[in-house]
Design a protein around this motif. Structure first.
Motif, short mmCIF file in Angstrom:
data_model
loop_
_atom_site.label_atom_id
_atom_site.label_comp_id
_atom_site.label_asym_id
_atom_site.label_seq_id
_atom_site.Cartn_x
_atom_site.Cartn_y
_atom_site.Cartn_z
N LEU A 147 -76.11 7.82 61.71
CA LEU A 147 -76.54 6.71 62.55
C LEU A 147 -77.12 5.60 61.68
O LEU A 147 -78.04 5.82 60.90
CB LEU A 147 -77.58 7.18 63.56
CG LEU A 147 -77.08 8.10 64.66
CD1 LEU A 147 -78.23 8.49 65.58
CD2 LEU A 147 -75.96 7.46 65.45
N THR A 148 -76.55 4.44 61.85
CA THR A 148 -77.04 3.23 61.19
C THR A 148 -77.14 2.17 62.27
O THR A 148 -76.74 2.39 63.42
CB THR A 148 -76.06 2.76 60.09
OG1 THR A 148 -74.82 2.39 60.72
CG2 THR A 148 -75.82 3.83 59.05
N ASP A 149 -77.64 1.01 61.92
CA ASP A 149 -77.69 -0.09 62.89
C ASP A 149 -76.28 -0.41 63.40
O ASP A 149 -76.10 -0.74 64.57
CB ASP A 149 -78.31 -1.34 62.26
CG ASP A 149 -79.79 -1.17 62.00
OD1 ASP A 149 -80.42 -0.30 62.64
OD2 ASP A 149 -80.33 -1.91 61.15
N GLU A 150 -75.29 -0.29 62.53
CA GLU A 150 -73.90 -0.61 62.90
C GLU A 150 -73.26 0.47 63.77
O GLU A 150 -72.44 0.18 64.62
CB GLU A 150 -73.05 -0.83 61.65
CG GLU A 150 -73.40 -2.08 60.86
CD GLU A 150 -74.63 -1.87 59.97
OE1 GLU A 150 -74.86 -0.74 59.50
OE2 GLU A 150 -75.38 -2.85 59.79
N THR A 151 -73.61 1.75 63.56
CA THR A 151 -72.94 2.84 64.29
C THR A 151 -73.71 3.32 65.51
O THR A 151 -73.16 4.03 66.34
CB THR A 151 -72.70 4.05 63.36
OG1 THR A 151 -73.96 4.54 62.91
CG2 THR A 151 -71.80 3.70 62.19
N TYR A 152 -74.95 2.92 65.66
CA TYR A 152 -75.78 3.44 66.74
C TYR A 152 -75.18 3.15 68.10
O TYR A 152 -75.04 4.06 68.93
CB TYR A 152 -77.20 2.87 66.64
CG TYR A 152 -78.11 3.40 67.72
CD1 TYR A 152 -78.71 4.64 67.61
CD2 TYR A 152 -78.33 2.67 68.89
CE1 TYR A 152 -79.52 5.15 68.59
CE2 TYR A 152 -79.15 3.17 69.89
CZ TYR A 152 -79.73 4.40 69.75
OH TYR A 152 -80.53 4.92 70.73
N ASP A 153 -74.84 1.91 68.41
CA ASP A 153 -74.32 1.56 69.72
C ASP A 153 -73.01 2.28 70.03
O ASP A 153 -72.78 2.73 71.14
CB ASP A 153 -74.13 0.05 69.85
CG ASP A 153 -75.48 -0.69 69.94
OD1 ASP A 153 -76.45 -0.07 70.41
OD2 ASP A 153 -75.52 -1.86 69.54
N LYS A 154 -72.14 2.37 69.04
CA LYS A 154 -70.86 3.05 69.25
C LYS A 154 -71.09 4.54 69.55
O LYS A 154 -70.47 5.10 70.44
CB LYS A 154 -69.98 2.92 68.00
CG LYS A 154 -68.66 3.60 68.12
CD LYS A 154 -67.85 3.47 66.85
CE LYS A 154 -66.57 4.28 66.95
NZ LYS A 154 -65.78 4.25 65.74
N PHE A 155 -72.00 5.17 68.84
CA PHE A 155 -72.27 6.59 69.04
C PHE A 155 -72.95 6.84 70.38
O PHE A 155 -72.57 7.74 71.13
CB PHE A 155 -73.13 7.14 67.91
CG PHE A 155 -73.48 8.59 68.07
CD1 PHE A 155 -72.55 9.58 67.83
CD2 PHE A 155 -74.75 8.98 68.46
CE1 PHE A 155 -72.85 10.92 67.99
CE2 PHE A 155 -75.06 10.32 68.63
CZ PHE A 155 -74.13 11.29 68.39
#
Length: 158
Positions: A147-155
């Motif tokens: 989880l990163t700022d970039e992947t959080y919403d997608k996950f």
């Protein structure tokens, strides 16, 4: 227990030592030695994640052993292995198994869903299909997501 079936295109089985085999020629893998089999092999690997405390899983274990008895004449292209998920929790979690019994097919170290019937005949038919040149596997996404700022919403949207 995990049953691992090695199905082969030409290549050398990574796990050649008989020290991992039982009297039936079935491999017993642990977290420490699974990479020797799964990572470097060009073989197809059928994996049965077995939970020995369940009767349901024991039934599948019986079916897997029957399939091995039929298919072991192709031992140069095929092998089965067992890992007890109660003993090898880290190994089963590594491959996203949270509800055993479960099956996976590995190829080139990558896991794929096993979508066959869970009888000995179904296992044999599905493995023969996997050995054919026409099999097009659907890769399972990694069970670990960073989880990163970039992947959080997608996950979280999943």
């Amino acid at each position: 227990l995990i049953f691992v079936v090695f199905l082969s295109a030409p290549g050398v089985l990574s796990l050649e030592s008989e020290q991992y085999q039982d009297e039936d020629g079935i491999y017993h893998l642990t977290f420490a030695d699974a990479d020797q089999v799964l990572e470097g092999s060009q073989k197809y690997v059928f994996v049965f994640f077995h939970a020995p405390w369940t009767e349901f899983s024991d039934k599948f274990l019986y079916e897997v052993k029957l399939a091995w008895q039929t298919m072991k004449q192709n031992a140069q292209h095929l092998a089965f292995a067992v890992v007890d998920v109660s003993d090898q929790k880290d190994l089963s979690l590594r491959f996203g198994i949270v509800d055993p019994p479960s099956f996976r097919v590995f190829h080139d170290g990558a896991p794929y869903e096993f979508r066959g019937n869970r009888t000995s005949h179904g296992i044999i038919a599905t493995l023969n299909e996997h050995m054919s040149a026409t099999w097009k596997p659907e890769k399972i996404e990694d069970s670990v997501v960073e989880l990163t700022d970039e992947t959080y919403d997608k996950f979280v949207a999943k």
